[in-house]
Structure formats: C-alpha cells, structure tokens
Design an enzyme around this catalytic site. Structure first.
Site, short mmCIF file in Angstrom:
data_model
loop_
_atom_site.label_atom_id
_atom_site.label_comp_id
_atom_site.label_asym_id
_atom_site.label_seq_id
_atom_site.Cartn_x
_atom_site.Cartn_y
_atom_site.Cartn_z
N SER A 1 0.83 -1.20 0.00
CA SER A 1 0.00 0.00 0.00
C SER A 1 0.87 1.25 0.00
O SER A 1 1.99 1.25 0.55
CB SER A 1 -0.89 0.00 1.24
OG SER A 1 -1.48 1.26 1.45
N TYR B 1 -2.87 -0.53 10.43
CA TYR B 1 -3.00 -1.13 9.10
C TYR B 1 -1.76 -0.84 8.25
O TYR B 1 -1.14 -1.74 7.68
CB TYR B 1 -4.24 -0.61 8.39
CG TYR B 1 -4.23 -0.88 6.90
CD1 TYR B 1 -4.45 -2.16 6.41
CD2 TYR B 1 -3.96 0.15 5.99
CE1 TYR B 1 -4.41 -2.42 5.04
CE2 TYR B 1 -3.92 -0.11 4.63
CZ TYR B 1 -4.13 -1.39 4.17
OH TYR B 1 -4.07 -1.65 2.82
N LYS C 1 1.51 -3.37 6.71
CA LYS C 1 2.03 -3.43 5.33
C LYS C 1 3.53 -3.16 5.30
O LYS C 1 4.29 -3.85 4.61
CB LYS C 1 1.29 -2.43 4.44
CG LYS C 1 -0.18 -2.75 4.22
CD LYS C 1 -0.37 -4.06 3.47
CE LYS C 1 -1.82 -4.33 3.11
NZ LYS C 1 -2.03 -5.62 2.44
#
Length: 370
Positions: free
Chosen positions: A150, A176, A180
């Site tokens: 991401s 989150y 990643k």
C-alpha cells in the site's frame, strides 16, 4: 476446516499457448481479489482462490458471490476454498492438495480507522497470517510471491511524485499501514536469503476505484464506506445523506486533498504483469517494489464533480475539519512499472466513475441485492 466450492464450467476453453501455471490467490473474493482472479483466468492461469469472508460476501451455501460472478463473466471454473490464513493447518492442506507455482497474497484486514481501534486484531491477522503463508511457501518450494502492499508505507511523502526509492516507515499513522510496512521488511529479508532463489514483488497500491465495466463485480464495503469514492457513490444513490470533505484549506489546486486514483481493472492487470515477471524463465530477482498508480493526482472536489457527471445527480456535501494524519497530496511516479513490467494504467477518471456508477446502480445493496 476447508469449505470447497467449484463452479461448473460454462464454456470450456483451451489454448496451448496459455501458461500452464497454478496460482494461489488469498483474499480472492474481495474487491481487488475478484478483479485479479478474473484477469488471471482471462490470461489462462489455473487459479485456487482462498478467502475467509472478512471483507467479502457469501451466499446461503457459503459460496463467494463475487467469484460466482467471475465464473459467469469468464466462462471458466473457479476453484474456491474458504480458509483463514491464521489457520495454518487448514492452509497447509491447500498446499498439500495442489502443486502451486506462485502466490498472490491479497488477504488482509484493511480499515484504517478500525485498525486504530483494534490493533491486536490487525497485527494478528495481517502479520501472523502472512507468516504462516510465507512459511508454507518455503516448505513447499513456492518461490514466486506477489504481495499486496500500500502507498500508506510512505507515510507523509517526502517529495512528489512518490517514487519507489522514497523513504518508507516514517509517519505511518495507523496499525494497518504498519502491518504493510512490516510485511514489506519481512519479505525483503526473505528475498535476500542466500540460496533461496525467491521472486518476490511488492505492489504499492495507491487508491483503487471503479468496478468491472459489466457492473457484475465491484466494491461492497461492510457498513459505512471508509474510502472516498464508494462513499460518494452511496450519497449519489441516496443510501447516505451527505459527504463530509475533510478540509478545504490544503495547499492544493482547489484546497481539497489530492490523491492518485487508479481503476481497479488496471490494478488487477498490474498483478498479472508482476506475475509474468516472477515466472520468467530462470528468474531470480529477490525482492522488487513497484508503485501501481496513474501518476496523476485528483482532488476531492474533482472526484465529486466527476461522479456527479457520471451519475447525473447532485451529491450533497459539506466541509469538515481535516483528519489527523492526513496529508495534502499523494500521487506516484509509476514509470518503473512501465519499464520493468510493461504495465501502465489505461483507464482514466471518466471510466473510473462510469464503471463505479454502473456497479452502484445495478447493485444498490452490493452483492446482497436480493
């Protein structure tokens, strides 16, 4: 425990020039996953699809509705198994049951706001589940691995446009994004391990939007959408009362935030191109990183205006305060993907909004339209 669903062939098809390769796709029933599976099937790959329905919808038989529709669109069988990445025993049964040539790892909890409220769930699911998968790839000699990363790994961008060489891991404001970033570090180390001959490609997505032009598959958020364009489309159709624009005093062309939006079909095709590179004869690339975006930044106001044009409807909106952690602009330089993968985005803002609106109007309640 595995729940297996094989959708019958509707139009048997074979071409001797297509790749005879079996690809495992995790998170296959989700927004990006279903579009990626469709493009893989169209390219001639044999695909095993895994999902636990954390971000996808099943019917009353426990089958993935999105993948049923992929089967209809492609005329090809979809091999689906319900499986959670954290269930290592069940996951290993998948590896035992089929010779896998490559993995495309999309499975992830993905809500930024939810990750702040439930950090342990995100670290457990995204990190531990991925470690289980990587470990089984090593055990069963599956050395071709495409990872769904991401643009959040860039945190607050140090320069624009963002290139793959920009710093990562600084200014990430939520668990989150941290998951990643951490998985990128893990996979980079795995790719460097001596004598392993891994082909690992990290794909840093920018902002996927749109839907398949058929209107049969698209984004079906759980509850209130977290991302701009699904929210805008639900305001346009009347499911939500109005859009809050988070700040209109940013240092941008019209005062609203600017992001790099990419059509999900282009994004899905990027995975196929990355897979082709990993599967090249005698490939041993270690770990490579690519931005997947258009290279063009669109403001919130521009996105809203484009959706108003596509839908023919006025979108109710108001201006609210900026959100903590937001940045004014973020858009990428995607030229490395063109150079090394032969990939570039082909669909523009008009197509993004046209296809999103067709999906929304044809499926006002998502996959649970009935």
């Amino acid at each position: 425990m595995l729940h297996e669903m094989v959708i019958p062939w509707r139009s048997p098809f074979f071409h001797p020039m297509l790749p005879d390769m079996r690809i495992l796709v995790t998170g296959a029933a989700g927004f990006i996953g279903s579009h990626t599976v469709l493009e893989l099937l169209n390219a001639g790959y044999d695909v095993i699809c895994l999902d636990n329905f954390a971000n996808a919808v099943s019917d009353d038989k426990g089958e993935a509705i999105s993948l049923n529709r992929v089967a209809e669109l492609t005329g090809k069988a979809v091999n689906f198994k319900k499986c959670d990445m954290n269930d290592e025993k069940a996951l290993e049964e998948v590896f035992k049951g089929a010779k896998i040539d490559a993995v495309i790892h999309l499975a992830s909890l993905k809500s930024v706001g939810e990750s702040v409220a439930r950090p342990l769930d995100y670290y457990r699911n995204n990190i531990v589940g991925s470690l289980n998968l990587i470990g089984l790839c090593k055990k069963y000699a599956v050395r071709n691995f495409i990872f769904s990363s991401s643009a959040t790994v860039y945190g607050s961008p140090e320069k624009l446009p963002i290139t793959e060489s920009c710093r990562v891991g600084f200014g990430i404001t939520n668990p989150y994004g941290q998951t990643k970033f951490m998985l990128e570090q893990i996979l980079t180390d795995v790719g460097k391990a001596a004598g392993e001959n891994w082909n690992i490609i990290l794909l840093r997505y920018f902002n996927p939007v749109g839907a398949h032009p058929s209107g049969r598959i698209g984004e079906d958020p759980n509850g209130v959408p977290n991302n701009l364009m699904p929210f805008v489309s639900q305001v346009a159709i009347g499911k939500l009362p109005e859009l809050t624009i988070h700040g209109d005093k940013w240092e941008t062309k019209d005062g609203t935030g600017v992001r790099d939006f990419i059509h999900v079909v282009d994004l899905a095709k990027g995975h196929v191109k990355a897979l082709e590179r990993a599967l090249e004869e005698n490939a041993s690339i270690g770990t490579e990183v690519y931005n997947l975006g258009t290279g063009t930044g669109y403001s919130v106001k521009e996105m809203v205006a484009a959706m108003e044009k596509a839908s023919g409807r006025t979108i109710n909106k108001k201006v609210g305060p900026p959100r903590p952690g937001d940045v004014a602009s973020a858009y990428c330089d995607p030229s490395l993907a063109l150079e090394k993968l032969g990939w570039k985005s082909e669909l523009g803002l008009e197509e993004m909004c046209r296809d999103l609106w067709k999906w929304q109007i044809d499926n006002p309640n998502g996959f649970n339209a009935a």
